[in-house]
Scaffold this motif. Sequence first.
Motif, short mmCIF file in Angstrom:
data_model
loop_
_atom_site.label_atom_id
_atom_site.label_comp_id
_atom_site.label_asym_id
_atom_site.label_seq_id
_atom_site.Cartn_x
_atom_site.Cartn_y
_atom_site.Cartn_z
N ASP A 1 0.87 -1.18 0.00
CA ASP A 1 0.00 0.00 0.00
C ASP A 1 0.91 1.23 0.00
O ASP A 1 1.55 1.53 1.00
CB ASP A 1 -0.90 0.02 1.24
N PRO A 2 0.99 1.96 -1.12
CA PRO A 2 1.92 3.08 -1.22
C PRO A 2 1.42 4.37 -0.58
O PRO A 2 2.10 5.41 -0.66
CB PRO A 2 2.07 3.26 -2.73
N HIS A 3 0.27 4.33 0.09
CA HIS A 3 -0.36 5.56 0.58
C HIS A 3 0.56 6.37 1.48
O HIS A 3 0.73 7.58 1.29
CB HIS A 3 -1.65 5.21 1.33
N ASP A 4 1.15 5.73 2.50
CA ASP A 4 1.91 6.49 3.51
C ASP A 4 3.13 7.18 2.91
O ASP A 4 3.41 8.35 3.22
CB ASP A 4 2.34 5.57 4.66
N LEU A 5 3.86 6.48 2.05
CA LEU A 5 5.03 7.11 1.42
C LEU A 5 4.59 8.22 0.47
O LEU A 5 5.20 9.30 0.43
CB LEU A 5 5.87 6.08 0.67
N THR A 6 3.52 7.98 -0.28
CA THR A 6 3.02 9.01 -1.19
C THR A 6 2.64 10.28 -0.43
O THR A 6 3.00 11.40 -0.83
CB THR A 6 1.80 8.49 -1.96
N MET A 7 1.96 10.12 0.69
CA MET A 7 1.55 11.28 1.48
C MET A 7 2.77 11.97 2.09
O MET A 7 2.83 13.21 2.17
CB MET A 7 0.57 10.85 2.57
N ALA A 8 3.75 11.19 2.55
CA ALA A 8 4.95 11.79 3.13
C ALA A 8 5.72 12.60 2.08
O ALA A 8 6.22 13.69 2.38
CB ALA A 8 5.85 10.69 3.71
N LEU A 9 5.81 12.08 0.87
CA LEU A 9 6.49 12.81 -0.20
C LEU A 9 5.72 14.06 -0.60
O LEU A 9 6.30 15.13 -0.83
CB LEU A 9 6.68 11.90 -1.41
#
Length: 364
Positions: free
Chosen positions: A67-75
Amino acid sequence: MTLQSLSRIHAISPYQPGKPITQLARELGMPVENIVKLASNENPLGASPKARAAAEAALLHAERYPDPHDLTMALAKRHGVAAGQIVLGNGSNDVLDIIARVYLDSGRSSVYSQYTFVVYPLATLSVGAEGIVAPAYNYGHDLDAMLAAIRPDTSVLWIANPNNPTGTFLPADSLRAFLAQVPDHVAVVLDEAYGEYLAPEDSYDAISWLAEFPNLIVCRTFSKIYGLAGFRIGYGVAREQVAELMNRVRQPFNCNNLALAAAEAALSDQEFVERSFILNKQGMRDVTAGFSRLGLEYIPSRGNFVTFRVNDGAAVNQRLLQAGVIVRPLAGYAMPDWSRWLRVTIGTAEENDRFLTALSGALA
């Protein structure tokens, strides 16, 4: 598959990575711990401790799809953009390949400089497009020559800044003036794999230019200063309309759980990034001073590597390998007198000393 497409694929020279430590150990019968690898611009400090801990924790959920959500939001938060502007890749090379698949095909062309990253022609040729090589200036990008090389069928223009393998650098004001002159139909890919190694006086925020230049795509990686080359994780930032197209052709689950967790943790470990920056800065001084003592020409670099010239690159490289030191020959980059050029990654103080001592012996 047609004969024409087979011919196109046969025309592509495979990417040649730096020799792995384990391969040299097998060839020489030398213990792995006795070998120093300074060929692939990896971080000599390894990965951030926070990133390693996050990856270990992610192993508990290895049965789940990523689930790429957390890294996407952090970036998105780090760069002050919308989440829809982020495109994650299995390394930034994956992002470059995605760009080629979106913008290029048979009948189209892309422009890149002499002596730049070999993946640009690989990505271009792999989709059947034509590569246009603009002449370099002092081993770096000649922006006027690149503008002149653009044709009506040109869809992509690639720039590495700092450039690999030469380490040359384009100042922000020159880049911005250049972007204003590129036709709107040409996507400008600004590959900033080594951007975190720039000194404060050279640093700039290309991502903030996206509002002004809708054809700009900025690519970054976690492979270099963040020390996550083995995890294969990178990303692109673009206008939402462009990112949406890229995400259409991006392979599902192209970034694994461990890479996503490690990258998110590494992004927050500024202390590790600062240590890596300082180590590289001092190492660059030591290595280039060593070249000067040995009477060797080198190209001043803004990255974590430096390219230097010897009388016989193949012979010197082989002697370095025999001494357990791996550097990078540059035959694949068509440098002038390419057989004389080698590239070395900046390592720890001990690794740099080992390299310079071995180099002195190899030159004798």
